[in-house]
Design a protein around this motif. Sequence first.
Motif, PDB file in Angstrom:
ATOM      1  N   THR A 231       0.847  -1.199   0.000  1.00 19.59           N
ATOM      2  CA  THR A 231       0.000   0.000   0.000  1.00 19.59           C
ATOM      3  C   THR A 231       0.877   1.241   0.000  1.00 19.59           C
ATOM      4  O   THR A 231       2.064   1.179   0.304  1.00 19.59           O
ATOM      5  CB  THR A 231      -0.945   0.021   1.218  1.00 19.59           C
ATOM      6  OG1 THR A 231      -0.211  -0.334   2.386  1.00 19.59           O
ATOM      7  CG2 THR A 231      -2.117  -0.924   1.044  1.00 19.59           C
ATOM      8  N   VAL A 232       0.264   2.376  -0.332  1.00 23.21           N
ATOM      9  CA  VAL A 232       0.986   3.650  -0.459  1.00 23.21           C
ATOM     10  C   VAL A 232       0.732   4.495   0.775  1.00 23.21           C
ATOM     11  O   VAL A 232      -0.382   4.524   1.294  1.00 23.21           O
ATOM     12  CB  VAL A 232       0.517   4.402  -1.731  1.00 23.21           C
ATOM     13  CG1 VAL A 232       1.117   5.798  -1.799  1.00 23.21           C
ATOM     14  CG2 VAL A 232       0.872   3.602  -2.974  1.00 23.21           C
TER      15      VAL A 232
ATOM     16  N   LEU B  21       0.999  10.301   1.032  1.00 24.51           N
ATOM     17  CA  LEU B  21       0.701  11.003  -0.213  1.00 24.51           C
ATOM     18  C   LEU B  21       0.007  12.329   0.109  1.00 24.51           C
ATOM     19  O   LEU B  21      -0.970  12.351   0.848  1.00 24.51           O
ATOM     20  CB  LEU B  21      -0.241  10.109  -1.030  1.00 24.51           C
ATOM     21  CG  LEU B  21      -0.282  10.246  -2.534  1.00 24.51           C
ATOM     22  CD1 LEU B  21       1.099  10.138  -3.140  1.00 24.51           C
ATOM     23  CD2 LEU B  21      -1.195   9.169  -3.105  1.00 24.51           C
TER      24      LEU B  21
ATOM     25  N   PHE C 155       6.523   9.831  -1.964  1.00 22.35           N
ATOM     26  CA  PHE C 155       5.610   9.018  -1.164  1.00 22.35           C
ATOM     27  C   PHE C 155       6.333   7.748  -0.745  1.00 22.35           C
ATOM     28  O   PHE C 155       7.481   7.529  -1.141  1.00 22.35           O
ATOM     29  CB  PHE C 155       4.323   8.694  -1.931  1.00 22.35           C
ATOM     30  CG  PHE C 155       4.525   8.006  -3.251  1.00 22.35           C
ATOM     31  CD1 PHE C 155       4.565   6.624  -3.334  1.00 22.35           C
ATOM     32  CD2 PHE C 155       4.704   8.744  -4.423  1.00 22.35           C
ATOM     33  CE1 PHE C 155       4.756   5.975  -4.541  1.00 22.35           C
ATOM     34  CE2 PHE C 155       4.906   8.102  -5.646  1.00 22.35           C
ATOM     35  CZ  PHE C 155       4.927   6.724  -5.707  1.00 22.35           C
ATOM     36  N   GLU C 156       5.666   6.931   0.063  1.00 21.90           N
ATOM     37  CA  GLU C 156       6.285   5.679   0.516  1.00 21.90           C
ATOM     38  C   GLU C 156       5.421   4.508   0.101  1.00 21.90           C
ATOM     39  O   GLU C 156       4.200   4.640   0.003  1.00 21.90           O
ATOM     40  CB  GLU C 156       6.375   5.670   2.047  1.00 21.90           C
ATOM     41  CG  GLU C 156       7.484   6.515   2.603  1.00 21.90           C
ATOM     42  CD  GLU C 156       7.530   6.447   4.124  1.00 21.90           C
ATOM     43  OE1 GLU C 156       8.605   6.681   4.673  1.00 21.90           O
ATOM     44  OE2 GLU C 156       6.487   6.152   4.753  1.00 21.90           O
ATOM     45  N   ILE C 157       6.081   3.369  -0.114  1.00 21.62           N
ATOM     46  CA  ILE C 157       5.277   2.154  -0.212  1.00 21.62           C
ATOM     47  C   ILE C 157       5.587   1.291   0.999  1.00 21.62           C
ATOM     48  O   ILE C 157       6.704   1.288   1.517  1.00 21.62           O
ATOM     49  CB  ILE C 157       5.492   1.368  -1.526  1.00 21.62           C
ATOM     50  CG1 ILE C 157       6.978   1.148  -1.766  1.00 21.62           C
ATOM     51  CG2 ILE C 157       4.845   2.064  -2.686  1.00 21.62           C
ATOM     52  CD1 ILE C 157       7.218   0.086  -2.790  1.00 21.62           C
TER      53      ILE C 157
ATOM     54  N   ILE D  38       7.517   0.173  -9.504  1.00 26.80           N
ATOM     55  CA  ILE D  38       6.492   1.224  -9.402  1.00 26.80           C
ATOM     56  C   ILE D  38       6.604   2.180 -10.582  1.00 26.80           C
ATOM     57  O   ILE D  38       7.697   2.662 -10.906  1.00 26.80           O
ATOM     58  CB  ILE D  38       6.650   2.037  -8.095  1.00 26.80           C
ATOM     59  CG1 ILE D  38       6.493   1.138  -6.864  1.00 26.80           C
ATOM     60  CG2 ILE D  38       5.665   3.204  -8.052  1.00 26.80           C
ATOM     61  CD1 ILE D  38       5.098   0.722  -6.530  1.00 26.80           C
TER      62      ILE D  38
ATOM     63  N   LYS E  42       9.396  -0.211   4.687  1.00 22.92           N
ATOM     64  CA  LYS E  42       8.921   0.867   3.828  1.00 22.92           C
ATOM     65  C   LYS E  42      10.020   1.274   2.860  1.00 22.92           C
ATOM     66  O   LYS E  42      11.197   1.095   3.153  1.00 22.92           O
ATOM     67  CB  LYS E  42       8.581   2.095   4.668  1.00 22.92           C
ATOM     68  CG  LYS E  42       7.344   1.953   5.498  1.00 22.92           C
ATOM     69  CD  LYS E  42       7.108   3.235   6.278  1.00 22.92           C
ATOM     70  CE  LYS E  42       6.720   2.928   7.699  1.00 22.92           C
ATOM     71  NZ  LYS E  42       6.874   4.047   8.587  1.00 22.92           N
TER      72      LYS E  42
ATOM     73  N   ILE F 182      -0.817   5.513  -9.200  1.00 21.91           N
ATOM     74  CA  ILE F 182       0.443   4.846  -8.852  1.00 21.91           C
ATOM     75  C   ILE F 182       0.224   3.349  -9.067  1.00 21.91           C
ATOM     76  O   ILE F 182      -0.728   2.770  -8.533  1.00 21.91           O
ATOM     77  CB  ILE F 182       0.821   5.119  -7.384  1.00 21.91           C
ATOM     78  CG1 ILE F 182       0.924   6.627  -7.139  1.00 21.91           C
ATOM     79  CG2 ILE F 182       2.127   4.418  -7.023  1.00 21.91           C
ATOM     80  CD1 ILE F 182       1.177   7.004  -5.691  1.00 21.91           C
TER      81      ILE F 182
ATOM     82  N   SER G 262       1.858  -0.721  -9.451  1.00 19.86           N
ATOM     83  CA  SER G 262       2.939  -1.670  -9.226  1.00 19.86           C
ATOM     84  C   SER G 262       2.749  -2.805 -10.219  1.00 19.86           C
ATOM     85  O   SER G 262       1.735  -3.506 -10.180  1.00 19.86           O
ATOM     86  CB  SER G 262       2.883  -2.216  -7.798  1.00 19.86           C
ATOM     87  OG  SER G 262       3.736  -3.317  -7.669  1.00 19.86           O
TER      88      SER G 262
ATOM     89  N   THR H 229      -4.050   3.544  -1.103  1.00 21.31           N
ATOM     90  CA  THR H 229      -3.586   3.967   0.211  1.00 21.31           C
ATOM     91  C   THR H 229      -4.416   3.201   1.233  1.00 21.31           C
ATOM     92  O   THR H 229      -5.520   2.744   0.924  1.00 21.31           O
ATOM     93  CB  THR H 229      -3.797   5.470   0.440  1.00 21.31           C
ATOM     94  OG1 THR H 229      -5.196   5.746   0.389  1.00 21.31           O
ATOM     95  CG2 THR H 229      -3.081   6.294  -0.606  1.00 21.31           C
TER      96      THR H 229
ATOM     97  N   ALA I  86      -4.644   5.082  -4.919  1.00 22.78           N
ATOM     98  CA  ALA I  86      -3.436   5.892  -4.710  1.00 22.78           C
ATOM     99  C   ALA I  86      -3.205   6.721  -5.965  1.00 22.78           C
ATOM    100  O   ALA I  86      -2.721   6.216  -6.977  1.00 22.78           O
ATOM    101  CB  ALA I  86      -2.242   4.998  -4.418  1.00 22.78           C
TER     102      ALA I  86
END
Length: 823
Positions: free
Chosen positions: A501-502, A505, A521-523, A534, A559, A580, A582, A589, A607
């Motif tokens: 998940t993201v 954001l 942002f982070e995954i 990504i 992360k 976003i 993958s 999110t 996301a």
Amino acid sequence: MKKVSIYLILLLFFGITAWSQSGSSAQILEDLKKLKVVGSVLYVAAHPDDENTRLISYLSKELKLNTSYVSITRGDGGQNLIGSELDELLGVIRTQELVEARKIDGGHQYFTRANDFGYSKTAEETFSIWEKDTILLDLVKLIRRIQPDVIINRFDHRTSGKTHGHHTASAVLAKEAFDQARNSLYKINELKGLEPVRVSRIFFNTSWFFWGSREKFEEADKSHLYSLDIGAFYPSLGLSNGEVSARSRSMHKSQGFGINSQRGSQMEYFERLDASKEASELSPFDGLNLTWSRFNGGGNVEKLIDELIANYNVNHPVLSIPLLQKVESYMVDLKMGHWKDIKLAEVRNLILQCAGIYAEAYVDQQTICKTETVKVNTELISRNYPGVKLNAVKIMPNLEDSVFNSSLKLNVPIFWSKQVSLSSMPLTSPFWLLNGRGKSHYPVEDQSMVNEPESKRNFNCVFKIEINGVAYEVIREVVYKNDDPVLGEVRQNLDLIPPITVKGLKPVFLLANKNGCEVEFEILANLDAQKGRIKLQTHWGFTVEPAWIDYDLNKKSDKQKLKFKISTQDFSSRIVDLNIQSDGTNLYTHQKIEYPHIAWQNVLLPAVIKVSVADLKMTPKKIAYIDGAGDYIDEALTDMGYPCKIIPASAIETIRKSEYDVLIFGIRALNTRDELKNCKIHLERFVKEGGKVIFQYNTSQQLVTKDFLGDSFNISRSRVTDENSPVQILKPNHPVFSTPNKISLADFENWVQERGLYFPGSYPNEFEELLAFQDPGEKFLNSGLLVKKSGKGYFIYSSIAWFRQLPAGVPGAYRLWANLISF
Ligand SMILES: [Zn+2]
């Protein structure tokens, strides 16, 4: 042996309510009485908290009618008194508050897809956004599904403009749905499989509110109205109706609707909308057949139920089982239309309750990834009846099966557990949000879901049992269960989330110059060993660098920070969304919502990187910001490139032009910051030195001081709720419209929710009126933007809803702010 299959509606009790599957013997008696009544009511209003819980609990608990409330919206546009969730997330909370309220008052909860877009003044304005046809279809669909005998509106369909436009619209829709539900030619394709339904009556549940005052309503002639005294006392609960409904009402905690309980007689009034009142009728249900005699041969069932009630032994409910099974077998042979499933579920539930059956299936994690396997534990026990046989346990859908074929020993539990794979299970997030939030309504893919309150979890355990040779399927949702040293047994929904998940954001990214904008942002891995690539979905006219970023996350909770740069050559104002992805799959999110009065919610939202493109020129200025009730203005200014420092409210005493050029107040700062009580003298000094002070909207009630811009500056309650309302630039030559950005009417396009609120009603003559807005059928309000020159500086007061426009990325709003600061 007869084989029947039942789907018991399992009520999960959360929070303060105790978990129990077998009702008390007093409750079983009440349920027997309910079995005797064959009638239903649908109550209609616009928002969670509009509903008359006193009436709903009376209809359900005293009259024993199948009672439903349809809230046209989920209340996304409201305020939140208990936390920071707004918009879609607030809608999730308010949906759950309704679900909990109905567990207390005994009603069922339904919705339509309509988006609660915020305040509107008239039904016409509401319908211009809602796509009336779509919402009407949802309502007709519900009516054909649940087939109410009576519809009751909370609001008056004839008084558009007197209350929130959504309210009147809900009543207009119900009135039209009443007609279209019986129209066999209405939306034939969309309503395939749902036969036309003739609802007997439709009422408006009037009250003093619609008459101006309690006194006026008391004196009014009510001979044309139906009425009910809803002040019942329920001995089986030891509670009055006003006590039950106060508990139900108090579930609307996010709206601050906790209330005291009431006891004693209380009248409700109803105006019939489809015909005039019959003189002989008093209650809205007089003259309607709501008994078993409405079915051919139903009289025999009713006689048996009377016998059950007369012979019910409160110490030994188990003695009722043989007669209940006889009622069940009679029902199986009756032609009852849609009532058959409802009444069969009721009678079968009664049989299980009398036998003291407890069945459950649980896991020890609250969230699980689709690709995981999980151990499901089950328990089954018959605590009251010795003749129960367990044939098999099956974990659905088609996962694992186990055959037992053994008799249950009285009051001795059977435990069984199994490791199962969840790869075929759907995600469990609120279904209406999985495709984002439409302007008019939620884009829901599965049309059978549009009226449902929650996602169907479909992860069930089926206990196949036999009682006196009749087969039953006891179906229990697999839940999360654990012990907590303080709370004791914790029981929540089990939720399925994706492995990646993201996080982190921002709501919008501003793209305002040739350098492009950085997107960060982070995954997050929700499962061990997650690898992939990504990419941002490409859009014509935009460049994304790098084209992709690979990720490799070893452990669950690991992360990875990702950074992309988005650029364009075309700076015409617009907003674009980039998904976003993958390895080609759109990501979500994930946000967990946890409050004690509702079931925990794991919310997945698409996301999406929202990019606002704006042709933005700026002059560098130093900005001080004093927070009010919380908004997004300081973040937006930082994104624009202004150094924006948050200072405490008490710092106005020492603020100097040498330190800051502009002082900005957050929304409702004058309602929320006590330290601003004596702000006027300090602000005047700052402005004389050449500083600029910008106020955003404040409400007229509960100001910490009324004298901040002079005695004669007064705030009204006026608002302009139509976000597309006409705009007048009153002084086109004022520098605020030209320095440094040339502002035109195009900058007021694609605004969201509303133009402004709590417009100043009166103000000193030195204030120049710069912007005017106008709601349909009303006059222009000239006080959208007021500017006063004072010494070397300026006072600016703006009741424009900037706190909605900037996080939505409205390019014109960014351009105007650059000018407010720079001119
Ligand atoms: Zn409302």
